[in-house]
Enzyme design. Structure first.
Site, mmCIF file in Angstrom:
data_model
loop_
_atom_site.group_PDB
_atom_site.id
_atom_site.type_symbol
_atom_site.label_atom_id
_atom_site.label_comp_id
_atom_site.label_asym_id
_atom_site.label_seq_id
_atom_site.Cartn_x
_atom_site.Cartn_y
_atom_site.Cartn_z
ATOM 1 N N ASP A 1 2.887 41.247 -42.959
ATOM 2 C CA ASP A 1 1.421 41.184 -42.956
ATOM 3 C C ASP A 1 0.952 41.390 -44.388
ATOM 4 O OD1 ASP A 1 -1.425 41.515 -42.334
ATOM 5 O OD2 ASP A 1 -0.758 41.859 -40.288
ATOM 6 N N HIS B 1 -19.699 27.141 -72.427
ATOM 7 C CA HIS B 1 -19.927 25.683 -72.376
ATOM 8 C C HIS B 1 -20.966 25.334 -71.308
ATOM 9 C CE1 HIS B 1 -16.260 25.233 -69.467
ATOM 10 N NE2 HIS B 1 -17.357 25.389 -68.794
ATOM 11 N N HIS B 2 -21.340 26.314 -70.489
ATOM 12 C CA HIS B 2 -22.448 26.089 -69.561
ATOM 13 C C HIS B 2 -23.794 26.306 -70.255
ATOM 14 C CE1 HIS B 2 -19.878 25.950 -65.943
ATOM 15 N NE2 HIS B 2 -19.101 26.748 -66.644
ATOM 16 N N GLU C 1 -14.939 31.463 -61.747
ATOM 17 C CA GLU C 1 -15.213 31.116 -60.353
ATOM 18 C C GLU C 1 -14.849 29.662 -60.065
ATOM 19 O OE1 GLU C 1 -16.186 32.850 -57.756
ATOM 20 O OE2 GLU C 1 -16.557 31.153 -56.423
ATOM 21 N N SER D 1 0.158 20.910 -54.059
ATOM 22 C CA SER D 1 1.576 20.901 -54.421
ATOM 23 C C SER D 1 2.454 20.883 -53.178
ATOM 24 C CB SER D 1 1.916 22.139 -55.260
ATOM 25 O OG SER D 1 1.285 22.053 -56.516
ATOM 26 N N HIS E 1 -27.841 26.076 -50.681
ATOM 27 C CA HIS E 1 -26.733 25.120 -50.605
ATOM 28 C C HIS E 1 -25.613 25.521 -51.562
ATOM 29 C CE1 HIS E 1 -24.478 21.352 -50.649
ATOM 30 N NE2 HIS E 1 -24.633 21.300 -51.962
ATOM 31 N N THR F 1 -4.109 21.248 -67.056
ATOM 32 C CA THR F 1 -4.523 20.470 -65.891
ATOM 33 C C THR F 1 -3.758 19.151 -65.849
ATOM 34 O OG1 THR F 1 -6.704 21.450 -66.202
ATOM 35 C CG2 THR F 1 -6.537 19.662 -64.632
ATOM 36 N N HIS G 1 -17.587 30.762 -64.760
ATOM 37 C CA HIS G 1 -16.564 29.773 -65.069
ATOM 38 C C HIS G 1 -15.220 30.090 -64.431
ATOM 39 C CE1 HIS G 1 -15.394 26.006 -66.500
ATOM 40 N NE2 HIS G 1 -14.225 26.544 -66.749
ATOM 41 N N LYS H 1 -0.425 19.631 -64.373
ATOM 42 C CA LYS H 1 -0.467 19.652 -62.906
ATOM 43 C C LYS H 1 -0.487 18.227 -62.353
ATOM 44 C CE LYS H 1 -1.105 22.871 -60.733
ATOM 45 N NZ LYS H 1 -0.183 23.917 -60.262
ATOM 46 N N TYR I 1 -12.427 28.056 -61.330
ATOM 47 C CA TYR I 1 -10.973 27.993 -61.129
ATOM 48 C C TYR I 1 -10.559 28.775 -59.898
ATOM 49 C CZ TYR I 1 -11.231 25.690 -65.492
ATOM 50 O OH TYR I 1 -11.570 24.779 -66.443
ATOM 51 N N ARG J 1 -31.700 17.450 -62.568
ATOM 52 C CA ARG J 1 -31.313 18.007 -61.275
ATOM 53 C C ARG J 1 -32.437 18.851 -60.702
ATOM 54 N NH1 ARG J 1 -26.984 22.782 -62.835
ATOM 55 N NH2 ARG J 1 -26.629 22.810 -60.606
ATOM 56 N N SER K 1 -16.299 41.779 -51.006
ATOM 57 C CA SER K 1 -15.319 41.147 -50.127
ATOM 58 C C SER K 1 -14.206 40.486 -50.941
ATOM 59 C CB SER K 1 -16.035 40.111 -49.261
ATOM 60 O OG SER K 1 -15.122 39.206 -48.724
ATOM 61 N N SER K 2 -14.609 39.690 -51.941
ATOM 62 C CA SER K 2 -13.611 38.987 -52.751
ATOM 63 C C SER K 2 -12.744 39.955 -53.534
ATOM 64 C CB SER K 2 -14.301 38.047 -53.733
ATOM 65 O OG SER K 2 -15.077 37.119 -53.049
ATOM 66 N N TRP L 1 -28.557 28.458 -57.753
ATOM 67 C CA TRP L 1 -27.465 29.395 -57.466
ATOM 68 C C TRP L 1 -27.091 30.199 -58.699
ATOM 69 C CZ3 TRP L 1 -22.216 30.167 -58.739
ATOM 70 C CH2 TRP L 1 -21.689 29.277 -59.668
#
Lengths: 303, 532
Positions: B110, B308-309, B261, B274, B80, B334, B259, B337, B263, B456, B175-176, B145
């Site tokens: 293109d 922080h994780h 990731e 926006s 998941h 943030t 982390h 924004k 963002y 969890r 790919s990314s 994950w």
């Protein structure tokens, strides 16, 4: 764990293998649960249905966590509320039906400075008590006693460093063996017994994969990491039963290795250690023979 | 999307009609590849969403018997997470909408490297097959994950499933990475004359920052995953304490990728929001430069907060303080924004079309997710909150409500431009409100579960957690039904005969994609547009 611990364990394992096989699980189940000192505690701090806040703080650390949580959460609730009100007002006041001609304003230096400076101030207000809490939590010096907690797939092992030889395992009571008074998924066969009012240091490690030693009502949580000793501490204020659970995914039975703590007055604790030492002698081998040995112990045993 | 409409466009441009295989399997057209990515995201969302439905059904009651095997449960949890991140949110936002609209918004014909673009997509598609093999082979990949060793090393996760999951990350990562290189080259080199960086639409800024994050973060993940594969298969001990390795090293490497990731998933969403907010307020973006550089700052600081994780992992007291403070700093850009979005709406003439509902929903729910993020940034509080349902609620507020709401906002905003047909407004709103209620009902009670101490990744839990889990599962059923409404919306779009104007949103929509017909022809801007 030191090498001495390991070899002591190995000897005990060999000597007592037969006894264990004969007595099996039944013999072990006699001890702590039926001990009078432990039964005397009626206070049970367990989660209850529809609970929406922390468990009642049972240690000064959890009390501080609870305080900081409320402090930060109220500030953030204020921020969310402010943004919500602002958005509600904007949606009402500037909807197309009411404000057909949009303004074209795209800059306002003052307000842009304000919404940078004010959040900085709010963060500073949060950070100061927050850092104090980090130092408080880290201060595990001068404990009365130390318990070495080892996570295994899927049970906990508690070794009382101050009581030589007292090292036993703690398994969850399976769902179909729950007796009245026990809590499904939280109660264990041999709880960790600790004295109240004394500072207790936990040295937390793992014999196989990562586990999480998580005691919500005491405000303690650390990963149990193989090859690393992590420390935390607690001071339980009143006698009673407290629960925790493994909180880092550890495989098949991750949800089936809870932690149960019986906190008793110091004298009862001292009495219990003697009792436990006698009762648990054959349980000093922390491995039931059926379960595979963790790799590092296996390596030691075959060296 | 609509093949007939696009074929007309093809013919109108004097190109010969391509076969299905040539058009979709060998595509070099940014719009077709964008469509492929969105299709991938749709398939990924269906898979990942189904897995979450299964999990919520299991958790509806304590001692439930839908999934009785802990390994199966862990495999579902893992799949998941991986699928939702790498095969739903990322392809929808970056590969899908990024491919479709970045070239159009900057007036480029293109992407810079069309063949590379095609390759990026097919790496991702192959990765999806691998991640499914990781779910279905043996007893699946059960390490979560985050793939923390030692649980996923050869001893505790024997069998090929975990290897497939690890290789699926390699494929998604390549790919990314290729996609990121392509976006950077496109945005830096192919802007139409007159479109300076400071005139570039915010969605392009968002994708540019995201691409740099990918460029710097993915190689670290690739290194960590390679080390894991080596540990599993070739006897190395990078993360194996008995061989002198350290499981904590993996956590550092993983979150150095993980982390940013976060963002990577949310910055493109910021870009879309926006555009939607500005369009439906009929106002230009408030504080454009602040908005663009806020994203740059978020991207930069996002790289220096990873630990922080790991606040309850092996990390020193001083590190905790540093990582807490650095993390909290991100709240400032943030905040810029969020307040700029509100200031954009301020004084506007707001029309509450479906995309705007999603955008407003995004802003409010993202603020809630951000607020709990500020709570979780406190290392001291993490001793209580780490890995419990409060955390689950937090990151689903920023992903299941943040990123997903932005994806839907973008979908409703641009589907007319992509397909040539408008969505049914009524059903779009029904979809929004049912989904809004569903996800809030699902995830808000999870805050309470976390505070009460529910960990969890538990398939079964103490009976005391039954109440809120039941509410949460009911919420997931509501979101599931809401998704059926979305399927109807899709059906209505693709069977619609309605023709759309170039700029069907009117005066508020000012970026270049609104200057081309709807649907956008196969080739846009063969003559270079001049931006004044």
């Amino acid at each position: 764990m030191t090498r001495e611990d390991m070899s002591a364990k190995k000897l005990a394992m060999l000597a007592l293998a037969g006894a264990l096989a004969l007595h099996g699980h039944f013999a072990l189940a006699q001890s702590a649960a039926s001990s009078p000192t432990v039964i005397a505690n009626s206070y049970v701090e367990a989660p209850h249905n529809w609970q929406w806040w922390f468990p009642a703080a049972a240690s000064p650390m959890q009390a501080k966590i609870d305080w900081l949580m409320q402090y930060v959460l109220w500030i953030m609730a204020g921020v969310v509320g402010f943004v919500g009100v602002l958005m509600g007002y904007v949606m009402f006041r500037f909807r197309a039906g009411r404000n057909p001609k949009p303004s074209q304003t795209t800059h306002n230096t003052l307000i842009e400075i304000i919404w940078i400076v004010v959040p900085c101030i709010i963060l500073a207000v949060i950070i100061i008590p927050s850092i104090n809490l980090i130092y408080y939590e880290a201060n595990d010096s001068d404990p009365y006693m130390t318990v070495t907690v080892t996570g295994h797939q899927w049970y906990w092992e508690y070794k009382y460093n101050s009581v030589p030889g007292l090292d036993y395992t703690s398994y969850m009571i399976p769902d179909n063996e729950i007796k009245p008074g026990q809590i499904r998924r939280l109660s264990v066969d041999h709880p960790m017994v600790l004295p109240v009012g004394e500072k207790i240091r936990f040295v937390i490690t793992s014999a196989d994969v990562l586990h999480g030693f998580y005691l919500p009502s005491l405000g303690v949580q650390k990963y149990a990491i193989p090859g690393t000793n992590q420390t935390s501490w607690t001071l339980i204020e009143k006698p009673g039963t407290y629960f925790g659970q493994c909180n880092q995914i550890c495989g098949l039975d991750h949800d089936a290795m809870p932690i149960e703590i019986k906190a008793v007055p110091l004298n009862d604790y001292l009495a219990w250690t003697k009792e436990a030492l006698a009762n648990y002698t054959e349980n000093t081998v922390s491995q039931p023979l059926s379960s595979p040995m963790p790799r590092n112990q296996l390596a030691d045993a075959t060296r | 999307m609509s093949i007939t409409a696009d074929d007309h466009a093809l013919l109108a441009h004097g190109h010969h009609k391509k076969s299905f295989v040539a058009r979709w399997l060998m595509s070099t057209n940014h719009k077709d590849i964008g469509t492929l990515y969105i299709t991938m995201a749709f398939i990924g969302a269906c898979f990942g969403g189904t897995l979450s439905m299964i999990m919520r059904q299991q958790l509806m009651y304590p001692h439930n018997d839908i999934i009785t095997n802990g390994n199966t449960w862990n495999a579902i949890v893992t799949a998941h997470g991986l699928i939702m991140i790498f095969w739903f949110v990322m392809p929808a936002l970056i590969g899908g909408m990024g491919n479709w609209f970045v070239p159009m918004m900057i007036g480029a014909p293109d992407m810079a490297f069309p063949r590379l673009n095609n390759m990026s997509f097919w790496f991702l598609a192959c990765g999806f097959i691998f991640v499914l093999l990781g779910l279905f082979l043996d007893s699946g990949t059960g390490a979560g994950w985050t793939l923390y060793p030692p649980l996923d090393n050869a001893q505790y996760s024997p069998g090929v499933a975990t290897d497939f999951s690890l290789f699926s990350l390699h494929l998604a990562g390549i790919s990314s990475l290729l996609g990121a290189i392509n976006f950077i080259a496109t945005i830096l080199n192919m802007r139409a004359p007159g479109m300076t960086m400071h005139k570039m639409p915010l969605f392009c800024w968002a994708i540019l920052v995201t691409a740099f994050l990918l460029l710097l973060a993915i190689p670290v993940l690739a290194g960590a995953v390679t080390m894991l594969i080596m540990d599993r298969n070739f006897g190395t001990s990078f993360f194996e304490p008995s061989g002198g390795g350290d499981p904590v090293l993996f956590q550092h490497l993983f979150w150095f990728f993980g982390h940013p990731e976060v963002y990577i998933m949310i910055l493109p969403a910021f870009g879309i929001i926006s555009h939607v907010v500005s369009t439906f307020s009929k106002k230009p973006i408030f504080g454009y430069l602040g908005m663009a550089y806020a994203m740059v700052i978020i991207g930069f600081v996002g790289f220096v907060v990873w630990a922080h994780h790991m606040f309850v992992s092996a990390i020193s007291t001083d590190s905790k303080i540093y990582f807490e403070v650095a993390t909290l700093v991100i709240a400032v850009p943030t905040g810029i924004k969020v307040f700029s979005w509100i200031a954009t709406m301020w004084g506007g003439s707001i029309e509450f079309k479906t995309p705007m509902l999603w955008a407003i929903g995004f802003i409010f729910l993202f603020v809630i997710g951000g607020a709990t993020g500020v709570v979780l940034a406190n290392a001291g509080l993490d001793q209580e909150l780490h890995n419990d349902y409060f955390l689950i609620a937090h990151f689903h507020y920023v992903l299941s409500m943040g990123a997903a709401f932005a994806i839907f906002a973008g979908f409703y905003f641009w589907i007319g431009k992509m397909s040539g047909h408008q969505y049914p407004e009524f059903w779009g709103k029904v979809h929004f409100w049912t989904f809004f209620i569903g996800v809030n009902l699902t995830f808000f009670p999870q805050h309470f579960l976390g505070l009460a101490g529910m960990p969890r990744r538990y398939p079964d839990y103490a009976d005391a957690f039954a109440g809120w889990n039941f509410v949460s599962s009911v919420g997931s059923v509501v979101s599931g039904l809401s998704t059926l409404v979305f399927f109807y919306v899709l059906y209505a779009v693709f069977t619609s005969k309605e023709k759309l104007a170039d700029n069907y949103w009117g005066e508020g929509a000012t970026t270049l994609e609104w200057a081309v017909p709807s649907p956008a022809p196969h080739h846009t801007f063969e003559d270079v547009p001049i931006i004044r």
